[in-house]
Design a protein around this motif. Structure first.
Motif, PDB file in Angstrom:
ATOM      1  N   ASP A 107      -3.922   3.194  -3.628  1.00 53.18           N
ATOM      2  CA  ASP A 107      -3.822   1.690  -2.879  1.00 53.18           C
ATOM      3  C   ASP A 107      -3.861   0.790  -3.954  1.00 53.18           C
ATOM      4  OD1 ASP A 107      -4.052   2.570  -0.320  1.00 53.18           O
ATOM      5  OD2 ASP A 107      -6.211   2.102   0.079  1.00 53.18           O
ATOM      6  N   SER A 108      -4.070   1.064  -5.270  1.00 54.72           N
ATOM      7  CA  SER A 108      -3.865   0.335  -6.353  1.00 54.72           C
ATOM      8  C   SER A 108      -2.560   0.039  -6.786  1.00 54.72           C
ATOM      9  CB  SER A 108      -4.896   0.377  -7.631  1.00 54.72           C
ATOM     10  OG  SER A 108      -4.482  -0.049  -8.927  1.00 54.72           O
ATOM     11  N   ARG A 131       0.859  -1.163  -0.100  1.00 53.97           N
ATOM     12  CA  ARG A 131       0.302   0.041   0.050  1.00 53.97           C
ATOM     13  C   ARG A 131       0.939   1.304   0.023  1.00 53.97           C
ATOM     14  NH1 ARG A 131      -2.812  -1.635   3.684  1.00 53.97           N
ATOM     15  NH2 ARG A 131      -1.917  -0.656   5.383  1.00 53.97           N
ATOM     16  N   GLU A 132       1.816   1.377   0.928  1.00 52.90           N
ATOM     17  CA  GLU A 132       2.956   2.447   0.965  1.00 52.90           C
ATOM     18  C   GLU A 132       3.598   2.655  -0.307  1.00 52.90           C
ATOM     19  OE1 GLU A 132       5.248   1.575   4.225  1.00 52.90           O
ATOM     20  OE2 GLU A 132       3.756   1.895   5.771  1.00 52.90           O
ATOM     21  N   ASN A 133       4.085   1.592  -0.725  1.00 51.84           N
ATOM     22  CA  ASN A 133       4.949   1.672  -2.229  1.00 51.84           C
ATOM     23  C   ASN A 133       4.184   2.118  -3.451  1.00 51.84           C
ATOM     24  OD1 ASN A 133       7.222   0.662  -1.115  1.00 51.84           O
ATOM     25  ND2 ASN A 133       7.064  -1.350  -1.737  1.00 51.84           N
ATOM     26  N   SER A 134       2.703   1.554  -3.414  1.00 54.04           N
ATOM     27  CA  SER A 134       1.868   2.054  -4.814  1.00 54.04           C
ATOM     28  C   SER A 134       1.526   3.294  -4.647  1.00 54.04           C
ATOM     29  CB  SER A 134       0.455   1.130  -4.435  1.00 54.04           C
ATOM     30  OG  SER A 134       0.877  -0.171  -4.492  1.00 54.04           O
ATOM     31  N   ASN A 135       1.171   3.879  -3.359  1.00 49.67           N
ATOM     32  CA  ASN A 135       0.809   5.454  -3.192  1.00 49.67           C
ATOM     33  C   ASN A 135       1.838   6.087  -3.338  1.00 49.67           C
ATOM     34  OD1 ASN A 135      -1.793   4.356  -2.728  1.00 49.67           O
ATOM     35  ND2 ASN A 135      -1.660   4.579  -0.569  1.00 49.67           N
ATOM     36  N   PHE A 136       2.992   5.763  -2.984  1.00 46.80           N
ATOM     37  CA  PHE A 136       4.401   6.585  -3.095  1.00 46.80           C
ATOM     38  C   PHE A 136       4.626   6.787  -4.527  1.00 46.80           C
ATOM     39  CE2 PHE A 136       8.998   6.501  -3.478  1.00 46.80           C
ATOM     40  CZ  PHE A 136       9.284   7.967  -3.198  1.00 46.80           C
ATOM     41  N   PHE A 137       4.745   5.644  -5.155  1.00 46.53           N
ATOM     42  CA  PHE A 137       5.177   5.660  -6.436  1.00 46.53           C
ATOM     43  C   PHE A 137       4.115   6.448  -7.260  1.00 46.53           C
ATOM     44  CE2 PHE A 137       6.620   3.961 -10.537  1.00 46.53           C
ATOM     45  CZ  PHE A 137       8.031   3.773 -10.335  1.00 46.53           C
ATOM     46  N   ARG A 138       2.775   6.155  -7.233  1.00 47.31           N
ATOM     47  CA  ARG A 138       1.802   7.098  -8.177  1.00 47.31           C
ATOM     48  C   ARG A 138       1.872   8.459  -7.810  1.00 47.31           C
ATOM     49  NH1 ARG A 138      -2.618   5.286 -10.077  1.00 47.31           N
ATOM     50  NH2 ARG A 138      -2.509   3.526  -8.957  1.00 47.31           N
ATOM     51  N   SER A 139       1.950   9.052  -6.353  1.00 47.25           N
ATOM     52  CA  SER A 139       2.120  10.311  -6.220  1.00 47.25           C
ATOM     53  C   SER A 139       3.299  11.099  -6.898  1.00 47.25           C
ATOM     54  CB  SER A 139       2.074  10.772  -4.685  1.00 47.25           C
ATOM     55  OG  SER A 139       3.218  10.215  -3.983  1.00 47.25           O
ATOM     56  N   GLY A 174       4.600  15.045 -13.445  1.00 49.40           N
ATOM     57  CA  GLY A 174       3.853  15.528 -14.828  1.00 49.40           C
ATOM     58  C   GLY A 174       3.227  14.344 -15.831  1.00 49.40           C
ATOM     59  N   PHE A 175       3.364  13.010 -15.272  1.00 46.21           N
ATOM     60  CA  PHE A 175       2.915  11.753 -16.108  1.00 46.21           C
ATOM     61  C   PHE A 175       1.362  11.888 -16.047  1.00 46.21           C
ATOM     62  CE2 PHE A 175       7.386  10.579 -15.183  1.00 46.21           C
ATOM     63  CZ  PHE A 175       7.660  10.219 -16.652  1.00 46.21           C
ATOM     64  N   GLU A 176       0.699  11.374 -16.972  1.00 48.69           N
ATOM     65  CA  GLU A 176      -0.757  11.193 -16.956  1.00 48.69           C
ATOM     66  C   GLU A 176      -0.851   9.814 -16.244  1.00 48.69           C
ATOM     67  OE1 GLU A 176      -4.817  11.176 -19.423  1.00 48.69           O
ATOM     68  OE2 GLU A 176      -3.075  11.716 -20.209  1.00 48.69           O
ATOM     69  N   ALA A 234       4.931  19.560 -14.354  1.00 46.47           N
ATOM     70  CA  ALA A 234       5.284  19.133 -13.278  1.00 46.47           C
ATOM     71  C   ALA A 234       5.636  20.183 -11.889  1.00 46.47           C
ATOM     72  CB  ALA A 234       6.977  18.418 -13.372  1.00 46.47           C
ATOM     73  N   GLU A 235       5.443  19.587 -10.732  1.00 46.68           N
ATOM     74  CA  GLU A 235       5.749  20.285  -9.631  1.00 46.68           C
ATOM     75  C   GLU A 235       7.019  20.845  -9.494  1.00 46.68           C
ATOM     76  OE1 GLU A 235       4.173  18.571  -5.958  1.00 46.68           O
ATOM     77  OE2 GLU A 235       2.304  18.089  -6.603  1.00 46.68           O
ATOM     78  N   PRO A 236       7.168  22.076  -9.107  1.00 45.11           N
ATOM     79  CA  PRO A 236       8.472  22.507  -8.647  1.00 45.11           C
ATOM     80  C   PRO A 236       9.452  21.666  -7.734  1.00 45.11           C
ATOM     81  CG  PRO A 236       7.074  24.251  -8.166  1.00 45.11           C
ATOM     82  CD  PRO A 236       6.158  23.042  -8.425  1.00 45.11           C
ATOM     83  N   ARG A 237      10.665  21.390  -8.296  1.00 49.89           N
ATOM     84  CA  ARG A 237      11.515  20.571  -7.780  1.00 49.89           C
ATOM     85  C   ARG A 237      11.864  21.063  -6.138  1.00 49.89           C
ATOM     86  NH1 ARG A 237      13.421  15.268  -8.103  1.00 49.89           N
ATOM     87  NH2 ARG A 237      15.611  15.332  -7.169  1.00 49.89           N
TER      88      ARG A 237
END
Length: 489
Positions: free
Chosen positions: A397-398, A375-383, A389-391, A474-477
């Motif tokens: 949680d997926s 759950r942590e890995n999925s949410n971290f990677f997605r965010s 800036g990826f779609e 993308a969000e500012p670095r």
């Protein structure tokens, strides 16, 4: 629904148009040159006509090195990819003796059980010694062992149903079960993005099939209401039965099913609910029991629960769980139970052992740790992907997160560039997705460490810049770094 930017849709259509035009142009000259050659068909029609395999010859073969890559190790967080080469413009690929150790972002190994496990592996080896690699028989003949009975009881208890039946192949679980559950005079209402196994099962059933817009309960209700009012085609008699088929997590979208709303609608119109949990069982929910647990749906409200063992459990096969009457009926009538070879004993033992680890029955808390980590890995990677800036499709949680590519030229470019930097990803295009909606599908595992994920993100970010697939700003670095420090603290 995916909304394609106008310019992206235009350039993607233009690219496919060019490929089609040049493909037809080459086919025209091919026919001229082949006309002078003697035919070796001896009166037979060609097994593949020109238009039937046009897509394969002119589009797929050009980039087939991006698909079907052989591996020479367990599909763990890192695995060995066998290098290949071609001397005929990718028409044929030959394996070499060289391997590349790559970060695995493509396998369904959600909880890490596909690799060697301290609890599961010794028990699987013991079952291999005690039984055999296969039963060489169907379940109704000599193919039922004590392990088969145990795995069915284990699965039924795990998903919260009175009984269960297991099969040797996940795809067949859908395609063979649906024709047994419903036939002529019945109505199947299927989500528009359901898996191909569901589509083929519904077609083979002989029932009337209607489709509702992907994951939109209001449209499901509209379709249900209209079909109940109209009744069967021509005769307008009432439907014998109605089954609504949905998935827990949609494998190409990474989206969670809106199950509570769908169950409420099915109750209102007295329709059965068939839930495919191939990608959700074991991967989501506090104790890994799937979308019912995650979304707070009582399993008693889901009539037929289907799932596979090929993702979270590191094995093979599938199951159907439901009432005792339903399972007994399937044992008497389902061809996958009556005529197909039963699931191998080591595979059955792997399922039993992995469920015990998930439930903590191995005497440790590894199962709970795996569930928290996925759950942590999925949410971290997605965010992080979204910040770059990826779609990215899908829900929190997926563990499935598609990155939209769209343009056909970006499919091989993204895959090859990632592989050069030792990151193995899966790219998906037509016919698995609509023509314009090509994507890279990332699958996250509990076996990935935070360092693995950061490595993958860095490579994907560089490649994303190179092939221009960052469709959002993308969000500012600086902001990203500050948020990272807060997380670490």
């Amino acid at each position: 629904m995916i909304t394609i930017p106008y310019l992206t849709a235009l350039t993607t259509l233009f690219s496919y148009g060019l490929l089609f035009a040049f493909g037809q142009f080459r086919d025209f000259f091919r026919k001229i040159f082949d006309w002078w050659k003697a035919s070796n068909l001896q009166g037979y029609a060609p097994i593949c006509l020109g238009l039937e395999d046009f897509y394969i010859r002119r589009l797929y073969l050009r980039i087939q090195d991006c698909f079907g890559r052989p591996i020479s190790s367990a599909p763990d967080a890192w695995f060995d990819v066998v290098e290949r080469f071609s001397n005929d413009n990718n028409k044929t690929l030959k394996r070499t003796t060289k391997i590349s150790k790559c970060l695995n972002l493509g396998s369904y190994n959600y909880l890490g059980f596909a690799a060697s496990d301290e609890f599961c592996t010794p028990r699987v080896i013991e079952s291999l010694k005690r039984f055999s690699p296969g039963t060489c028989s169907t379940r109704v003949d000599g193919g039922t062992t004590t392990l088969h009975k145990e795995v069915e009881e284990c699965v039924a208890n795990f998903v919260g149903k009175p009984a269960a039946i297991v099969f040797g192949m996940g795809y067949v679980t859908n395609s063979a079960i649906l024709p047994v559950l419903i036939g002529k005079g019945g109505l199947i209402i299927s989500d528009s993005l359901n898996h191909n196994s569901i589509v083929n099962g519904a077609r083979g059933s002989g029932a009337t099939v209607r489709v509702f817009q992907h994951n939109i309960p209001s449209h499901l209700e509209k379709v249900l209401r209209e079909q109940i009012a109209e009744g069967q085609p021509r005769t307008h008699r009432p439907w014998k039965k109605i089954i609504v088929v949905v998935e827990g997590i949609y494998s190409m979208e990474g989206e969670l099913c809106k199950l509570p709303e769908i169950v409420a609608i099915c109750k209102k119109y007295k329709a059965y609910v068939y839930l495919d949990e191939a990608h959700s069982i074991g991967a989501v929910g506090k104790t890994g029991r799937g979308v019912c647990e995650l979304l707070g749906v009582d399993t008693a409200d889901v009539d037929i629960m289907m799932g596979t063992f090929t993702k979270s459990f590191g094995s093979c096969g599938g199951y159907i769980a439901g009432s005792k009457e339903l399972i007994q009926y399937l044992k008497y009538t389902c061809p996958a139970h009556l005529y197909a070879t039963s699931i191998s004993p080591p595979a059955a033992q792997q399922i039993i052992s992995s469920i015990k680890v998930i439930l903590g029955e191995d005497g440790s808390s590894r199962g709970a740790q795996k569930l928290a980590r996925i759950r942590e890995n999925s949410n971290f990677f997605r965010s992080e992907l979204q910040k770059m800036g990826f779609e990215v499709l899908g829900d929190n949680d997926s563990p499935v997160m598609p990155i939209m590519l769209y343009n056909p030229a970006k499919i091989p470019a993204f895959s090859r560039e990632c592989l050069k930097q030792n990151v193995a990803v899966v790219t998906v295009a037509f016919p698995a997705t609509p023509l314009l909606l090509a994507r890279a599908r990332i699958c996250i595992s509990a076996s990935h460490t935070r360092e693995d994920l950061i490595k993958g993100l860095e490579v994907i970010s560089r490649v994303g810049d190179l092939v221009a697939i960052k469709y959002f700003p993308a969000e500012p670095r600086k902001q990203q770094l500050e948020e990272g420090r807060v997380k670490l603290e």
